[in-house]
Enzyme design. Structure first.
Site, mmCIF file in Angstrom:
data_model
loop_
_atom_site.group_PDB
_atom_site.id
_atom_site.type_symbol
_atom_site.label_atom_id
_atom_site.label_comp_id
_atom_site.label_asym_id
_atom_site.label_seq_id
_atom_site.Cartn_x
_atom_site.Cartn_y
_atom_site.Cartn_z
ATOM 1 N N GLY A 159 0.835 -1.203 0.000
ATOM 2 C CA GLY A 159 0.000 0.000 0.000
ATOM 3 C C GLY A 159 0.861 1.241 0.000
ATOM 4 N N SER A 160 0.308 2.312 0.551
ATOM 5 C CA SER A 160 0.987 3.609 0.500
ATOM 6 C C SER A 160 2.185 3.648 1.459
ATOM 7 C CB SER A 160 -0.006 4.699 0.889
ATOM 8 O OG SER A 160 -0.507 4.411 2.183
ATOM 9 N N GLY B 273 2.741 2.032 5.223
ATOM 10 C CA GLY B 273 3.883 1.153 5.493
ATOM 11 C C GLY B 273 4.777 1.685 6.599
ATOM 12 N N GLU C 5 5.711 -3.464 0.622
ATOM 13 C CA GLU C 5 5.671 -3.147 -0.817
ATOM 14 C C GLU C 5 4.876 -1.860 -0.951
ATOM 15 O OE1 GLU C 5 7.195 -4.634 -3.182
ATOM 16 O OE2 GLU C 5 7.640 -6.640 -2.449
ATOM 17 N N CYS D 53 1.579 0.746 -8.767
ATOM 18 C CA CYS D 53 2.762 1.174 -8.005
ATOM 19 C C CYS D 53 3.904 1.469 -8.959
ATOM 20 C CB CYS D 53 3.157 0.111 -6.994
ATOM 21 S SG CYS D 53 3.328 -1.520 -7.714
HETATM 22 P P1 NAD Z 1 -3.433 2.199 1.387
HETATM 23 O O1 NAD Z 1 -2.131 2.431 2.043
HETATM 24 O O2 NAD Z 1 -4.506 3.184 1.563
HETATM 25 O O3 NAD Z 1 -4.036 0.777 1.870
HETATM 26 C C1 NAD Z 1 -3.324 -0.427 1.658
HETATM 27 C C2 NAD Z 1 -3.797 -1.468 2.641
HETATM 28 O O4 NAD Z 1 -3.344 -1.104 3.956
HETATM 29 C C3 NAD Z 1 -5.323 -1.589 2.742
HETATM 30 O O5 NAD Z 1 -5.688 -2.942 2.894
HETATM 31 C C4 NAD Z 1 -5.616 -0.816 4.014
HETATM 32 O O6 NAD Z 1 -6.823 -1.204 4.600
HETATM 33 C C5 NAD Z 1 -4.414 -1.211 4.852
HETATM 34 N N1 NAD Z 1 -4.141 -0.354 6.019
HETATM 35 C C6 NAD Z 1 -4.154 0.982 6.097
HETATM 36 N N2 NAD Z 1 -3.857 1.371 7.364
HETATM 37 C C7 NAD Z 1 -3.652 0.257 8.094
HETATM 38 C C8 NAD Z 1 -3.326 0.002 9.448
HETATM 39 N N3 NAD Z 1 -3.185 0.983 10.342
HETATM 40 N N4 NAD Z 1 -3.190 -1.281 9.852
HETATM 41 C C9 NAD Z 1 -3.330 -2.289 8.967
HETATM 42 N N5 NAD Z 1 -3.670 -2.118 7.668
HETATM 43 C C10 NAD Z 1 -3.822 -0.849 7.233
HETATM 44 O O7 NAD Z 1 -3.120 1.979 -0.173
HETATM 45 P P2 NAD Z 1 -4.143 1.826 -1.395
HETATM 46 O O8 NAD Z 1 -4.732 3.160 -1.693
HETATM 47 O O9 NAD Z 1 -5.046 0.667 -1.178
HETATM 48 O O10 NAD Z 1 -3.149 1.401 -2.578
HETATM 49 C C11 NAD Z 1 -2.393 2.314 -3.308
HETATM 50 C C12 NAD Z 1 -0.966 2.365 -2.806
HETATM 51 O O11 NAD Z 1 -0.394 1.054 -2.799
HETATM 52 C C13 NAD Z 1 -0.059 3.173 -3.708
HETATM 53 O O12 NAD Z 1 0.813 3.937 -2.917
HETATM 54 C C14 NAD Z 1 0.700 2.120 -4.500
HETATM 55 O O13 NAD Z 1 1.929 2.559 -5.003
HETATM 56 C C15 NAD Z 1 0.863 1.060 -3.454
HETATM 57 N N6 NAD Z 1 1.112 -0.263 -4.051
HETATM 58 C C16 NAD Z 1 2.380 -0.775 -3.950
HETATM 59 C C17 NAD Z 1 2.656 -1.995 -4.551
HETATM 60 C C18 NAD Z 1 4.045 -2.562 -4.491
HETATM 61 O O14 NAD Z 1 4.202 -3.742 -4.767
HETATM 62 N N7 NAD Z 1 5.073 -1.799 -4.156
HETATM 63 C C19 NAD Z 1 1.658 -2.709 -5.212
HETATM 64 C C20 NAD Z 1 0.376 -2.165 -5.268
HETATM 65 C C21 NAD Z 1 0.122 -0.927 -4.675
#
Ligand code: NAD
Length: 505
Positions: A240-241, A245, A262, A296
């Site tokens: 995720g973001s 992370g 990631e 990503c």
């Molecule tokens: P996000 O960070 O909003 O959410 C990602 C996940 O994290 C979701 O399941 C969310 O519910 C969970 N999350 C958020 N806060 C949390 C917490 N406190 N505890 C546990 N889980 C929590 O990201 P998004 O909007 O779903 O996805 C887009 C982002 O993901 C972009 O920044 C993109 O670059 C990144 N991404 C990275 C990769 C990679 O492999 N590097 C792949 C896909 C997406």
């Protein structure tokens, strides 16, 4: 749509927690509604899990681990092989569901499920190759080696933009390694997760391991927090973001757990004077516009040699102005919607910031006046020192900057907090090698004459710096899902100590 949902059993889902095929009764009245980003109409609603249900689910995943790890790895691979076949059987339906729920065009929705199938195939092979090294002992009649054991129940947190494949990158390998998998998908894409989980849990049940896969749908503050703080989950793999992370990494580190992160990218393509521009234009367009800029690995920055910049920009603007934007289910569409109105608001805010910081919008920069979350892919004449060029805006906005010499281009490419994917288009052997050298790209992925997007699963996938340092998928990424043990065996009649230490009694 109704037929698709009913075939997958997700018309409205009265459970937010699953232990294999068993759905736990809803914890309360709270539900989440999954919406179609192409219309913003609801697709179906899902009950959400609470902390008690999470606790039960983690217990079940742990118990299942104790059984699963006893199965020899190649036999675990056989179960994964059957999972791959189940994904093949349901590829069309799952691919359509991905498109319906997150709005990526159908060929990408189907491609995503294909990636999960490929991951299953890869993990089957890995299950026979979870190798350790042997070393020569300094002590006579001793033997040393390393072996790898299953780790435990693994927590997998996934982003909305790959609602099927990101889980498979982790789960297929983790299962082959002898782990069980607890999945917490994004609340923006619960239906794809539930459908995938149910299909593959039936395979696990038929193989005699009904609780191999577990799933919770819920709020970050409840099930997300619960997962990352729970010492019963030795590894949290979170995609995720960077913001997410950074937080998750700290919480898991505080309990000395393992994290595989990631996170976001800010990927650049360098185009040098010698580049084959026909290749470059296609690579840049797919990288910047594919998945409506919501990968990503999306190309966010184009660093182009000043001598060819006008031609490159002219050709790109012409290509952008012909892009078919619309219903992602139609085979002719190349650009679907953003995920939700919040993402559209971020796109708008980024355009304001670009103007404030002196960027010039060359094409795009517009929200479409139609239902759904459609925006026009945008090209911006930018400078490397504009702060917004150093951020990841999850939308199709491409910043173009002109460089004079390759050292400057590589410096700009590296001078952002993220370090996921990078590419150079060049016909110069020297430029390509320099870009790939230790003084070149600092990213986890570095390509020559292909764009930043669309990695193959055979290599390890992931990035450096704020991207989190994790590696998933191929190569030796499986090591993250196992624990390493170094073993020394004495087959002699003496007990020599290492480093010549004497301790005679
Ligand atoms: P996000 O960070 O909003 O959410 C990602 C996940 O994290 C979701 O399941 C969310 O519910 C969970 N999350 C958020 N806060 C949390 C917490 N406190 N505890 C546990 N889980 C929590 O990201 P998004 O909007 O779903 O996805 C887009 C982002 O993901 C972009 O920044 C993109 O670059 C990144 N991404 C990275 C990769 C990679 O492999 N590097 C792949 C896909 C997406």
């Amino acid at each position: 749509m109704k037929d698709l949902l009913s075939r997958l059993g997700i018309e409205d889902v009265n459970a937010g927690a699953w232990i294999g095929t068993e759905a736990l009764p809803p914890a309360g009245d709270d539900r989440v509604v999954s919406t179609n980003p192409a219309t913003n109409d609801p697709i179906a609603s899902v009950a959400i899990a609470d902390a008690d249900q999470l606790d039960r689910v983690i217990d079940a995943a742990q118990d299942a681990f104790l059984e699963w790890r006893r199965l020899p790895a190649p036999k675990r691979g056989e179960v994964v092989r059957r999972m791959g076949n189940a994904l093949r059987d349901h590829k069309e339906d799952l691919g359509r569901l991905v498109t319906l729920e997150v709005g990526k065009i159908l060929s990408e929705g189907l491609g995503e499920v294909q990636e999960s199938i490929d991951m299953a195939d890869l993990a089957v092979g890995m299950s026979r190759q979870l190798y350790g090294l042997t070393m020569h002992s300094e002590r006579a009649q001793h033997r040393m080696y390393e072996q790898w054991h299953p780790l435990g129940a693994i927590g997998v947190i996934t982003a909305f933009n790959f609602p099927n494949a990101v889980w498979a990158w982790n789960a297929m390998v983790a299962l082959a390694c002898g782990d069980t998998v607890l999945w917490k998908p994004s609340i923006k894409a619960p239906l794809t997760a539930i459908a995938t989980h149910r299909i593959l849990s039936r395979v696990a049940e038929d193989a005699g391991f009904p609780h191999l896969l577990t799933l919770v749908i819920g709020q970050d503050a409840v099930v997300g927090e619960g997962m990352i703080r729970d010492p019963r989950l030795p590894l949290i793999s979170a995609t995720g973001s960077v913001r997410m992370g950074r937080y998750v990494g700290q919480v898991v580190a505080a309990r000395l757990g393992r994290c595989l992160l990631e996170l976001g990218g800010n990927n650049a393509i360098i185009v040098d004077r010698t580049a084959d521009l026909d290749l470059a234009i296609r690579g840049i367009a797919f990288g910047a516009v594919g998945t409506a800029g919501q990968r990503c690995t999306t190309t966010r920055r184009l660093i182009v040699h000043e001598d060819i910049a006008d031609e490159v920009i002219g050709r790109l603007v012409a290509a952008y102005e012909k892009l078919p934007i619309g219903d992602p289910m139609l085979p002719t569409t190349l650009v679907g919607p953003l995920i939700d109105p919040g993402a559209v608001a971020q796109y708008r805010a980024a355009l304001d910031t670009i103007r404030e910081q002196g960027g010039e919008i060359l094409t795009g920069g517009e929200v479409l006046d139609r239902p759904g979350n459609f925006v026009r892919p945008t090209i911006v004449a930018a400078r490397h020192d504009m702060p917004i060029c150093h951020e990841e805006t999850f939308a199709p906005i491409l910043y173009v900057m002109r460089y004079r010499d390759l050292a400057e281009a590589i410096e700009w490419q590296n001078d952002v907090p993220q370090g996921l994917s990078s590419a150079i288009f060049t016909d110069s052997f020297r430029s390509a090698e320099r870009f790939l050298s230790h003084e070149g790209s600092d990213c986890g992925i570095a390509n020559v004459n292909i764009g930043t997007s669309g990695a193959e699963i055979g290599g390890a996938f992931g990035g450096e710096k704020d991207t989190g340092g994790g590696r998933e998928a191929g190569s030796d990424a499986w090591k993250s899902y196992m624990r390493r043990q170094t073993c020394t065996l004495n087959w002699g009649t003496d007990l020599p100590l290492a480093q010549g230490v004497k301790f005679d009694i």
